[in-house]
Design a protein around this motif. Structure first.
Motif, mmCIF file in Angstrom:
data_model
loop_
_atom_site.group_PDB
_atom_site.id
_atom_site.type_symbol
_atom_site.label_atom_id
_atom_site.label_comp_id
_atom_site.label_asym_id
_atom_site.label_seq_id
_atom_site.Cartn_x
_atom_site.Cartn_y
_atom_site.Cartn_z
ATOM 1 N N TYR A 85 0.842 -1.192 0.000
ATOM 2 C CA TYR A 85 0.000 0.000 0.000
ATOM 3 C C TYR A 85 0.880 1.245 0.000
ATOM 4 O O TYR A 85 1.911 1.278 0.673
ATOM 5 C CB TYR A 85 -0.918 0.022 1.228
ATOM 6 N N CYS A 86 0.441 2.243 -0.736
ATOM 7 C CA CYS A 86 1.172 3.501 -0.808
ATOM 8 C C CYS A 86 1.160 4.188 0.561
ATOM 9 O O CYS A 86 0.114 4.301 1.196
ATOM 10 C CB CYS A 86 0.537 4.408 -1.863
ATOM 11 N N LEU A 87 2.340 4.635 1.020
ATOM 12 C CA LEU A 87 2.425 5.288 2.336
ATOM 13 C C LEU A 87 1.778 6.664 2.318
ATOM 14 O O LEU A 87 1.477 7.230 3.366
ATOM 15 C CB LEU A 87 3.892 5.427 2.771
ATOM 16 N N ASP A 88 1.604 7.210 1.132
ATOM 17 C CA ASP A 88 1.025 8.540 1.012
ATOM 18 C C ASP A 88 -0.493 8.492 0.912
ATOM 19 O O ASP A 88 -1.199 9.059 1.732
ATOM 20 C CB ASP A 88 1.605 9.244 -0.216
ATOM 21 N N CYS A 89 -1.003 7.825 -0.122
ATOM 22 C CA CYS A 89 -2.442 7.861 -0.384
ATOM 23 C C CYS A 89 -3.159 6.596 0.076
ATOM 24 O O CYS A 89 -4.387 6.567 0.118
ATOM 25 C CB CYS A 89 -2.712 8.118 -1.871
ATOM 26 N N GLY A 90 -2.386 5.536 0.431
ATOM 27 C CA GLY A 90 -3.004 4.332 0.949
ATOM 28 C C GLY A 90 -3.571 3.396 -0.101
ATOM 29 O O GLY A 90 -4.094 2.336 0.232
ATOM 30 N N TYR A 106 5.821 3.957 -2.270
ATOM 31 C CA TYR A 106 4.796 4.826 -2.855
ATOM 32 C C TYR A 106 4.257 4.281 -4.174
ATOM 33 O O TYR A 106 4.958 3.563 -4.895
ATOM 34 C CB TYR A 106 5.371 6.220 -3.117
ATOM 35 N N CYS A 107 3.038 4.657 -4.499
ATOM 36 C CA CYS A 107 2.476 4.333 -5.804
ATOM 37 C C CYS A 107 3.114 5.243 -6.851
ATOM 38 O O CYS A 107 3.819 6.207 -6.516
ATOM 39 C CB CYS A 107 0.956 4.509 -5.787
ATOM 40 N N THR A 108 2.861 4.949 -8.115
ATOM 41 C CA THR A 108 3.523 5.687 -9.189
ATOM 42 C C THR A 108 3.244 7.190 -9.093
ATOM 43 O O THR A 108 4.156 7.997 -9.254
ATOM 44 C CB THR A 108 3.026 5.167 -10.563
ATOM 45 N N GLN A 109 1.996 7.530 -8.811
ATOM 46 C CA GLN A 109 1.624 8.952 -8.751
ATOM 47 C C GLN A 109 2.323 9.688 -7.604
ATOM 48 O O GLN A 109 2.883 10.754 -7.796
ATOM 49 C CB GLN A 109 0.106 9.080 -8.582
ATOM 50 N N CYS A 110 2.291 9.084 -6.423
ATOM 51 C CA CYS A 110 2.883 9.743 -5.259
ATOM 52 C C CYS A 110 4.416 9.784 -5.342
ATOM 53 O O CYS A 110 5.036 10.693 -4.807
ATOM 54 C CB CYS A 110 2.449 9.045 -3.976
ATOM 55 N N ALA A 111 5.012 8.794 -6.000
ATOM 56 C CA ALA A 111 6.463 8.740 -6.117
ATOM 57 C C ALA A 111 6.986 9.996 -6.819
ATOM 58 O O ALA A 111 8.090 10.468 -6.531
ATOM 59 C CB ALA A 111 6.895 7.508 -6.898
#
Ligand SMILES: [Zn+2]
Length: 114
Positions: A85-90, A106-111
């Protein structure tokens, strides 16, 4: 990422990379002691080379430390069954992305924002 069986190859990849990095860490530790900046032994140019080399080593060490931290954090998330799970958006991180870099938090967007 609820199926723990799927994590096994990723976990193995992380553990392998971590052991390789730890070995490099030991080598780098020894290498740092070898660098001498004695002006009586080396000319000005080679002294600058040595300084440059040392700066590069420092940067490489810094990146390696960061990578080790990321890997350890990913392994901890796996142990807590909180992995993928992305640490930013979950949101779920794309499994393809995890295959390429299992340590990514992180997911691609948050990275992009990190
Ligand atoms: Zn995200």
């Amino acid at each position: 990422m609820s199926d723990q069986a799927d994590l096994l190859p990723l976990k193995t990849a992380l553990e392998n990379e971590l052991s390789k990095l730890s070995q490099l860490e030991e080598i780098a530790g020894e290498g740092a002691q070898v660098v001498e900046l004695d002006q009586s032994k080396v000319g000005r140019l080679s002294r600058m080379d040595a300084l440059q080399q040392q700066a590069m080593n420092v940067e490489q060490n810094r990146r390696r430390q960061l990578r080790i931290q990321h890997i350890k954090a990913a392994l901890i998330r796996m142990a807590k069954q909180d992995y993928g799970y992305c640490l930013d958006c979950g949101e779920d991180i794309n499994p393809k992305r995890l295959e390429v870099n299992p340590a990514t938090p992180y997911c691609t967007q948050c990275a992009d924002t990190h």
